[in-house]
Structure formats: structure tokens, C-alpha cells
Design a protein around this motif. Structure first.
Motif, PDB file in Angstrom:
ATOM      1  N   ILE A 274     -60.497   3.076  10.381  1.00 31.80           N
ATOM      2  CA  ILE A 274     -60.772   4.428  10.872  1.00 31.80           C
ATOM      3  C   ILE A 274     -60.292   4.589  12.314  1.00 31.80           C
ATOM      4  CG2 ILE A 274     -62.634   6.044  11.445  1.00 31.80           C
ATOM      5  CD1 ILE A 274     -64.201   4.673   9.042  1.00 31.80           C
ATOM      6  N   ASP A 275     -60.621   3.615  13.140  1.00 28.95           N
ATOM      7  CA  ASP A 275     -60.234   3.686  14.555  1.00 28.95           C
ATOM      8  C   ASP A 275     -58.714   3.709  14.711  1.00 28.95           C
ATOM      9  OD1 ASP A 275     -62.906   3.645  15.213  1.00 28.95           O
ATOM     10  OD2 ASP A 275     -62.943   1.498  15.713  1.00 28.95           O
ATOM     11  N   ASP A 278     -57.313   7.105  13.631  1.00 32.59           N
ATOM     12  CA  ASP A 278     -57.599   8.156  14.608  1.00 32.59           C
ATOM     13  C   ASP A 278     -56.723   8.022  15.850  1.00 32.59           C
ATOM     14  OD1 ASP A 278     -59.458   9.076  12.842  1.00 32.59           O
ATOM     15  OD2 ASP A 278     -61.214   8.462  14.000  1.00 32.59           O
ATOM     16  N   THR A 281     -53.298   9.465  14.779  1.00 29.84           N
ATOM     17  CA  THR A 281     -53.257  10.936  14.697  1.00 29.84           C
ATOM     18  C   THR A 281     -54.474  11.511  15.419  1.00 29.84           C
ATOM     19  OG1 THR A 281     -54.448  10.947  12.586  1.00 29.84           O
ATOM     20  CG2 THR A 281     -52.052  10.898  12.481  1.00 29.84           C
ATOM     21  N   PRO A 282     -54.489  11.469  16.736  1.00 30.64           N
ATOM     22  CA  PRO A 282     -55.672  11.909  17.486  1.00 30.64           C
ATOM     23  C   PRO A 282     -56.009  13.382  17.296  1.00 30.64           C
ATOM     24  CG  PRO A 282     -53.802  11.522  18.948  1.00 30.64           C
ATOM     25  CD  PRO A 282     -53.426  10.966  17.621  1.00 30.64           C
ATOM     26  N   ASN A 284     -55.863  14.822  14.365  1.00 34.40           N
ATOM     27  CA  ASN A 284     -56.337  14.930  12.978  1.00 34.40           C
ATOM     28  C   ASN A 284     -57.164  13.690  12.682  1.00 34.40           C
ATOM     29  OD1 ASN A 284     -56.746  15.506  10.258  1.00 34.40           O
ATOM     30  ND2 ASN A 284     -54.746  14.721   9.639  1.00 34.40           N
ATOM     31  N   LYS A 285     -58.401  13.696  13.146  1.00 29.29           N
ATOM     32  CA  LYS A 285     -59.230  12.499  13.035  1.00 29.29           C
ATOM     33  C   LYS A 285     -59.926  12.412  11.677  1.00 29.29           C
ATOM     34  CE  LYS A 285     -59.918  11.424  17.869  1.00 29.29           C
ATOM     35  NZ  LYS A 285     -60.871  10.922  18.898  1.00 29.29           N
ATOM     36  N   THR A 286     -60.284  11.203  11.332  1.00 27.64           N
ATOM     37  CA  THR A 286     -60.940  10.920  10.061  1.00 27.64           C
ATOM     38  C   THR A 286     -62.371  11.433  10.073  1.00 27.64           C
ATOM     39  OG1 THR A 286     -59.659   8.859  10.037  1.00 27.64           O
ATOM     40  CG2 THR A 286     -61.436   9.091   8.410  1.00 27.64           C
TER      41      THR A 286
END
Length: 315
Positions: A274-275, A278, A281-282, A284-286
Motif C-alpha cells: 500500500i505504501d 501510494d 501515485t500520490p 491517487n492513493k489506495t
């Protein structure tokens, strides 16, 4: 010599899809307006993975189709040594897998065909779900056809970084407590597969397999499931480097179902995925959804999983 269920394949994922489509109203305009789901299984599994989840989605008005990836489910292929009991351990450890030639692209092709099937039926809003190693396939699909998806859901799955391989992830510090690698009965480099003996008569070994994948289901349920699992997973799914871009894969809204009791992909490794995503694509975060289950909530908590997937759809 290999054994195949290929002749039965035409009844496999299509049957599961039929149940979901019929229950949610098929061509009903209101049902078509709701997002539909294409469901991808993980290693050693098949479309049957979602047999209990599809009716839950249908009850909430969502169509769903589960896909058998090449060499799995009703078209599974087995090494002939798998059927010799007592097991010839040497033969099982050295026989090249009949799935050796299966590629990530072939798996993605299968899933894209199912997405197209949904879209051809009037379901233009498709959510793609992948469990465990199925995350490798859905990442490839989202990179190839992002325009055909409204979101992608990683169900305690390998959401790998660009250039990363699943085997590399399993050797990371965050995977230190994972219980999968000790189950392998052959060197993947020798047999071109990750190979587990789900037909083992060794109680301790089967107990370890249950702990890794199905820690919160009954022994009786696991015995039934073990008969459906296949021993080989093509090496390509674990050893192919992920290729994804911000402009394509990164453009699709994504969700991660984080299973907090998972012993196959520990929560720490899930969080690493996840990290990394993210950071990639900062903008479009999970969106993370925790579940207090083992690696397989589709068996231990199908109603809750169905409700969560429906919630993710926003409808």
C-alpha cells in the motif's frame, strides 16, 4: 503424462457468472446501471473461490463473474507424480510442471475476455477484484485496459511495485512471518512452478497449509477445500517483474482489502504494498478496508466480503 479437466471448462466460470447475472436481474436496466464485478482467484485456486461471494453480490443487485485462470479450476493440469500415493517425493520434486509455459499475459488475456463479456452484456461499469497472487494478473490487466475499469480491488493481494516480483516480496523483511514458502515441495527453478502437496497424508503438513491460507475456517471446511486446490502455480506469476505506469495502472481508482489475520501475506507486507503504491501515485492513493480474517475471507466471511465489495462500488 498430465491429467486435465479441460473438457469441463465450459461449465466453470460461466456457471458462476450465470448465477450472479440471473440473481441480480440479468438485463434489467437498473441492475446494468450498477457496477459489475470480475473476480480473479489466487495461486492454486480457481473460480470456485468466489462461489459463496457471488450470491451475496447478487442479493445486493450486482452482477459478478469469476474467472478460471489458465491451468486452474476446471481446466487444471497436474503433474502425474501428484497422484502416486504414497508420494514419490523425488519425482514430485523434479517433474516439470504442465503449467510451465503459462504466462502473465495469458492470464491477463483471460481476465480481459471476461471484462469484455460483462461489457458486451451491458455492464459498462466493471470493478476488477484479485485475491493473493491474482494481484499480479489484475495489475497487468489494469495497465493494459484501464479505460475498461472503474476501480480495482486487491484482496489481500500482491500489489507489486514497478519492476518487483512476487518471489522478491516473499523474501522481504515484512514477509518474515509468512507461512507459505515452507510448504513448497519443489524448487521452482527446477519444476517451473510453485508446488504444494494439498493431497498430503501428513497431518502436520496439512495443518501448516490450513494455518497459512485458511486459519479461521473449520477443519471439515478445509478438507473439502483441499480437494479443490491444485498443486502447481505457474512460475511466471511469481517470477515475472511487474510493469506498470502512473498514466495507465495509476489512473484507476484502487482499493485494498487488508486481512489482519493473514499468515500467507502478513499485514506488514500488505502495508508495504500500500505504501509503495501510494508513493507511486500520490494523487491517487489506495483506499484501505480492514477485515479481521485470515487469507481467505471468501470462505470464512463471504457475507461480509460481499457487503464490502458492494460498498466499494458506491451503489
Amino acid at each position: 503424462m498430465t491429467t486435465s479437466r479441460r473438457e469441463l471448462f465450459k461449465y466453470g466460470s460461466a456457471a458462476l457468472a450465470g448465477a450472479g447475472l440471473a440473481a441480480c436481474g440479468g438485463g434489467n436496466a437498473a441492475a446494468v446501471d450498477k457496477p459489475a464485478y470480475v473476480l480473479v482467484h489466487g495461486a492454486w485456486h480457481g473460480a470456485w473461490t468466489y462461489q459463496k461471494v457471488i450470491p451475496e453480490l447478487a442479493a445486493l443487485g450486482h452482477a459478478a463473474i469469476a474467472v478460471d485462470l489458465p491451468g486452474h479450476g476446471l481446466e487444471a493440469l497436474f503433474p502425474s507424480s501428484y497422484f502416486g500415493r504414497p508420494l514419490d517425493a523425488q519425482a514430485f520434486a523434479t517433474e516439470v510442471s504442465p503449467l510451465a509455459a503459462v504466462t502473465v499475459e495469458q492470464c491477463a488475456d483471460r481476465v480481459i475476455a471476461a471484462i469484455d463479456q460483462m461489457r458486451a452484456g451491458g455492464f459498462s461499469k466493471v470493478i476488477l477484484v484479485g485475491h493473493s497472487l491474482g494481484g499480479v494478473t489484475i495489475t497487468r490487466v489494469a495497465e493494459r485496459v484501464p479505460e475498461k475499469l472503474i476501480s480495482v480491488v486487491y484482496l489481500t493481494a500482491f500489489m507489486l511495485a514497478d519492476g518487483q516480483k512476487a518471489l522478491d516480496a516473499l523474501l522481504s523483511p515484512e514477509a518474515a512471518t509468512a507461512e507459505v514458502l515452507p510448504l513448497l515441495k519443489a524448487d521452482p527453478a527446477v519444476v517451473a512452478a510453485t508446488r504444494i502437496d494439498f493431497a498430503s497424508t501428513e497431518r502436520a503438513y496439512l495443518a501448516a497449509a490450513k494455518s497459512a491460507f485458511y486459519g479461521d475456517v473449520s477443519d471439515a471446511a478445509f478438507r473439502a477445500i483441499a480437494n479443490l486446490l491444485t498443486p502447481d502455480e505457474p512460475i511466471a506469476l511469481s517470477a515475472t517483474a511487474t510493469a506498470k505506469t502512473v498514466s495507465r495502472w495509476g489512473s484507476v481508482p484502487r482499493h485494498y482489502v487488508k486481512c489482519l489475520l493473514d499468515r500467507a501475506i502478513p499485514p506488514a507486507l500488505q502495508q508495504r504494498f500500500i505504501d509503495a503504491a501510494d508513493a507511486f501515485t500520490p494523487m491517487n492513493k489506495t483506499i484501505v478496508h480492514p477485515m479481521n480474517t485470515s487469507h481467505s475471507p471468501f470462505i470464512s466471511a463471504p457475507k461480509e466480503l460481499g457487503a464490502l465489495l458492494a460498498q466499494i462500488s458506491g451503489y
